[in-house]
Motif scaffolding. Structure first.
Motif, PDB file in Angstrom:
ATOM      1  N   VAL A 106       0.845  -1.201   0.000  1.00  0.00           N
ATOM      2  CA  VAL A 106       0.000   0.000   0.000  1.00  0.00           C
ATOM      3  C   VAL A 106       0.880   1.250   0.000  1.00  0.00           C
ATOM      4  CG1 VAL A 106      -1.646   1.339   1.356  1.00  0.00           C
ATOM      5  CG2 VAL A 106      -1.991  -1.122   1.063  1.00  0.00           C
ATOM      6  N   VAL A 107       1.912   1.248   0.848  1.00  0.00           N
ATOM      7  CA  VAL A 107       2.828   2.397   0.909  1.00  0.00           C
ATOM      8  C   VAL A 107       3.584   2.531  -0.412  1.00  0.00           C
ATOM      9  CG1 VAL A 107       4.779   3.410   2.137  1.00  0.00           C
ATOM     10  CG2 VAL A 107       3.005   2.193   3.415  1.00  0.00           C
ATOM     11  N   LEU A 108       3.982   1.414  -0.990  1.00  0.00           N
ATOM     12  CA  LEU A 108       4.651   1.432  -2.297  1.00  0.00           C
ATOM     13  C   LEU A 108       3.772   2.088  -3.349  1.00  0.00           C
ATOM     14  CD1 LEU A 108       7.043   0.312  -4.130  1.00  0.00           C
ATOM     15  CD2 LEU A 108       5.505  -1.630  -4.569  1.00  0.00           C
ATOM     16  N   ALA A 109       2.512   1.695  -3.416  1.00  0.00           N
ATOM     17  CA  ALA A 109       1.597   2.255  -4.418  1.00  0.00           C
ATOM     18  C   ALA A 109       1.363   3.735  -4.195  1.00  0.00           C
ATOM     19  CB  ALA A 109       0.276   1.492  -4.389  1.00  0.00           C
ATOM     20  N   HIS A 110       1.377   4.160  -2.920  1.00  0.00           N
ATOM     21  CA  HIS A 110       1.192   5.574  -2.600  1.00  0.00           C
ATOM     22  C   HIS A 110       2.420   6.402  -2.961  1.00  0.00           C
ATOM     23  CE1 HIS A 110       0.154   9.189  -0.361  1.00  0.00           C
ATOM     24  NE2 HIS A 110       1.278   9.075   0.323  1.00  0.00           N
ATOM     25  N   ARG A 111       3.604   5.896  -2.624  1.00  0.00           N
ATOM     26  CA  ARG A 111       4.837   6.667  -2.802  1.00  0.00           C
ATOM     27  C   ARG A 111       5.444   6.514  -4.199  1.00  0.00           C
ATOM     28  NH1 ARG A 111       7.235   7.954   2.461  1.00  0.00           N
ATOM     29  NH2 ARG A 111       9.369   7.771   1.691  1.00  0.00           N
ATOM     30  N   HIS A 112       5.155   5.392  -4.857  1.00  0.00           N
ATOM     31  CA  HIS A 112       5.770   5.098  -6.160  1.00  0.00           C
ATOM     32  C   HIS A 112       4.694   4.584  -7.119  1.00  0.00           C
ATOM     33  CE1 HIS A 112       9.721   5.450  -4.188  1.00  0.00           C
ATOM     34  NE2 HIS A 112       9.173   4.773  -3.198  1.00  0.00           N
ATOM     35  N   PRO A 113       3.725   5.407  -7.444  1.00  0.00           N
ATOM     36  CA  PRO A 113       2.571   4.925  -8.213  1.00  0.00           C
ATOM     37  C   PRO A 113       2.912   4.360  -9.581  1.00  0.00           C
ATOM     38  CG  PRO A 113       2.576   7.324  -8.054  1.00  0.00           C
ATOM     39  CD  PRO A 113       3.604   6.828  -7.087  1.00  0.00           C
ATOM     40  N   ARG A 114       4.016   4.767 -10.175  1.00  0.00           N
ATOM     41  CA  ARG A 114       4.386   4.256 -11.501  1.00  0.00           C
ATOM     42  C   ARG A 114       4.680   2.759 -11.475  1.00  0.00           C
ATOM     43  NH1 ARG A 114       8.742   5.800  -8.922  1.00  0.00           N
ATOM     44  NH2 ARG A 114      10.712   4.648  -9.196  1.00  0.00           N
ATOM     45  N   LEU A 115       4.949   2.220 -10.285  1.00  0.00           N
ATOM     46  CA  LEU A 115       5.349   0.818 -10.173  1.00  0.00           C
ATOM     47  C   LEU A 115       4.180  -0.133 -10.006  1.00  0.00           C
ATOM     48  CD1 LEU A 115       8.438   1.206  -7.805  1.00  0.00           C
ATOM     49  CD2 LEU A 115       8.443   0.904 -10.288  1.00  0.00           C
ATOM     50  N   VAL A 116       3.007   0.389  -9.686  1.00  0.00           N
ATOM     51  CA  VAL A 116       1.882  -0.477  -9.295  1.00  0.00           C
ATOM     52  C   VAL A 116       0.658  -0.165 -10.143  1.00  0.00           C
ATOM     53  CG1 VAL A 116       0.391  -1.210  -7.392  1.00  0.00           C
ATOM     54  CG2 VAL A 116       2.780  -0.555  -6.932  1.00  0.00           C
ATOM     55  N   SER A 117       0.134  -1.187 -10.813  1.00  0.00           N
ATOM     56  CA  SER A 117      -1.091  -1.022 -11.593  1.00  0.00           C
ATOM     57  C   SER A 117      -2.287  -1.718 -10.958  1.00  0.00           C
ATOM     58  CB  SER A 117      -0.898  -1.583 -13.005  1.00  0.00           C
ATOM     59  OG  SER A 117      -0.697  -2.993 -12.967  1.00  0.00           O
ATOM     60  N   ARG A 118      -2.014  -2.583  -9.965  1.00  0.00           N
ATOM     61  CA  ARG A 118      -3.094  -3.371  -9.350  1.00  0.00           C
ATOM     62  C   ARG A 118      -2.577  -3.940  -8.039  1.00  0.00           C
ATOM     63  NH1 ARG A 118      -7.677  -5.891 -11.794  1.00  0.00           N
ATOM     64  NH2 ARG A 118      -6.914  -5.165 -13.820  1.00  0.00           N
ATOM     65  N   LEU A 119      -3.446  -4.026  -7.036  1.00  0.00           N
ATOM     66  CA  LEU A 119      -3.075  -4.569  -5.737  1.00  0.00           C
ATOM     67  C   LEU A 119      -4.004  -5.717  -5.351  1.00  0.00           C
ATOM     68  CD1 LEU A 119      -2.453  -1.501  -3.360  1.00  0.00           C
ATOM     69  CD2 LEU A 119      -0.748  -3.177  -4.114  1.00  0.00           C
ATOM     70  N   VAL A 120      -3.405  -6.825  -4.912  1.00  0.00           N
ATOM     71  CA  VAL A 120      -4.154  -7.888  -4.249  1.00  0.00           C
ATOM     72  C   VAL A 120      -3.537  -8.036  -2.868  1.00  0.00           C
ATOM     73  CG1 VAL A 120      -4.881 -10.298  -4.272  1.00  0.00           C
ATOM     74  CG2 VAL A 120      -4.601  -9.055  -6.440  1.00  0.00           C
ATOM     75  N   LEU A 121      -4.271  -7.616  -1.847  1.00  0.00           N
ATOM     76  CA  LEU A 121      -3.804  -7.652  -0.470  1.00  0.00           C
ATOM     77  C   LEU A 121      -4.350  -8.900   0.213  1.00  0.00           C
ATOM     78  CD1 LEU A 121      -4.411  -3.905   0.431  1.00  0.00           C
ATOM     79  CD2 LEU A 121      -2.323  -4.961  -0.460  1.00  0.00           C
ATOM     80  N   VAL A 122      -3.463  -9.661   0.811  1.00  0.00           N
ATOM     81  CA  VAL A 122      -3.826 -10.949   1.395  1.00  0.00           C
ATOM     82  C   VAL A 122      -3.779 -10.834   2.914  1.00  0.00           C
ATOM     83  CG1 VAL A 122      -3.356 -13.423   1.369  1.00  0.00           C
ATOM     84  CG2 VAL A 122      -2.717 -12.011  -0.624  1.00  0.00           C
ATOM     85  N   ASP A 123      -4.959 -10.636   3.510  1.00  0.00           N
ATOM     86  CA  ASP A 123      -5.091 -10.455   4.960  1.00  0.00           C
ATOM     87  C   ASP A 123      -4.026  -9.487   5.474  1.00  0.00           C
ATOM     88  OD1 ASP A 123      -6.695 -10.923   7.143  1.00  0.00           O
ATOM     89  OD2 ASP A 123      -5.556 -12.667   7.847  1.00  0.00           O
ATOM     90  N   ALA A 124      -3.942  -8.342   4.842  1.00  0.00           N
ATOM     91  CA  ALA A 124      -2.889  -7.366   5.108  1.00  0.00           C
ATOM     92  C   ALA A 124      -3.220  -6.491   6.304  1.00  0.00           C
ATOM     93  CB  ALA A 124      -2.684  -6.492   3.875  1.00  0.00           C
TER      94      ALA A 124
END
Length: 255
Positions: A106-124
């Motif tokens: 989640v922090v990665l997607a917030h701080r480095h949005p160019r790196l993440v196109s989709r998130l699947v969080l597993v009991d995060a």
């Protein structure tokens, strides 16, 4: 096995890479775990195979380096992971992340949005957790001071978590394990949940069906986060119900 230097001191993150089509998928483990052990069977399952897949060990864990100077905050983990993905030529990846790894994602997607196109969080982890002595996980580890943990508290944690978790937890640096647990328990500001609500990429949250309704699920779903219970499993969904995990993840990646 691949690696990349991610700190000014040349500490390296390592990952197992499976060849395949782009965009890449990035698998991220939880506290005291390692991605190859937790995710390889899923990554090569027919429903998920065929994509370039990076099974990443966060700094301080698994096959990656264990620097003593590193702070091991969620933000520092995310920035180090971003440096590794940049070095690997990864962009717009689909990130599948468990437990603490989900918080880092989640922090990665917030701080480095160019790196993440989709998130699947597993009991995060989405929220701070109270520190409770003599429990497992980040809460119990964080109940020690760093000096206490390094002096012998780690052995008490070993005895509480059991042989299965310890088989990967013992690979983590003790300083890394302690600081990661402390910062995971404390969370971020804004919280991981608040950051997740603001992200614009497709997001799915998988949880064990037996845990009952996810706290705050209505707000998550209103913000576009799919909340998906998975039957017949506990916290380690991918190990407890491999087929159910793969099916739920494959569905999330085609939403």
């Amino acid at each position: 096995m691949r690696s990349a230097a991610v700190t000014p001191e040349d500490d390296r993150i390592r990952w197992v890479e499976l060849p395949g089509a782009e965009p890449a998928r990035v698998y991220v483990h939880g506290l005291g775990a390692t991605s190859p052990a937790y995710f390889t069977a899923s990554a090569v399952h027919p429903l998920l195979a065929g994509r370039r897949s990076l099974l990443v060990d966060l700094l301080g864990h698994g096959h990656s380096d264990r620097p003593e100077h590193f702070p091991y905050t969620l933000e520092a983990h995310a920035d180090a992971l971003a440096a590794a993905l940049d070095a690997a030529g990864v962009a717009d990846s689909e990130v599948i992340a468990h437990s603490m790894g989900g918080a880092v994602a989640v922090v990665l997607a917030h701080r480095h949005p160019r790196l993440v196109s989709r998130l699947v969080l597993v009991d995060a982890n989405l929220d701070p957790v109270p520190v409770v002595p003599r429990t497992t996980g980040s809460s119990g580890i964080a109940s020690y001071t760093e000096e206490e943990f390094l002096a012998g508290g780690w052995a008490e944690v070993r005895d509480r978590v059991g042989a299965h978790w310890w088989s990967t937890m013992r690979l983590a640096g003790r300083t890394a394990l302690y600081r990661s647990a402390v910062h995971l328990a404390a969370g971020t500001t804004p919280t991981m949940r608040e950051l997740l609500l603001e992200l614009k990429v497709p997001r799915t949250y998988l949880l064990p069906e037996a845990d009952g309704p996810l706290a705050g699920a209505e707000a998550l779903e209103a913000a576009g986060v799919a909340v998906v219970p998975v039957p017949d499993c506990g916290h380690t969904i991918m190990l407890d119900n491999p087929e159910g995990f793969v099916r739920a993840t494959a569905a999330a990646l085609t939403r």
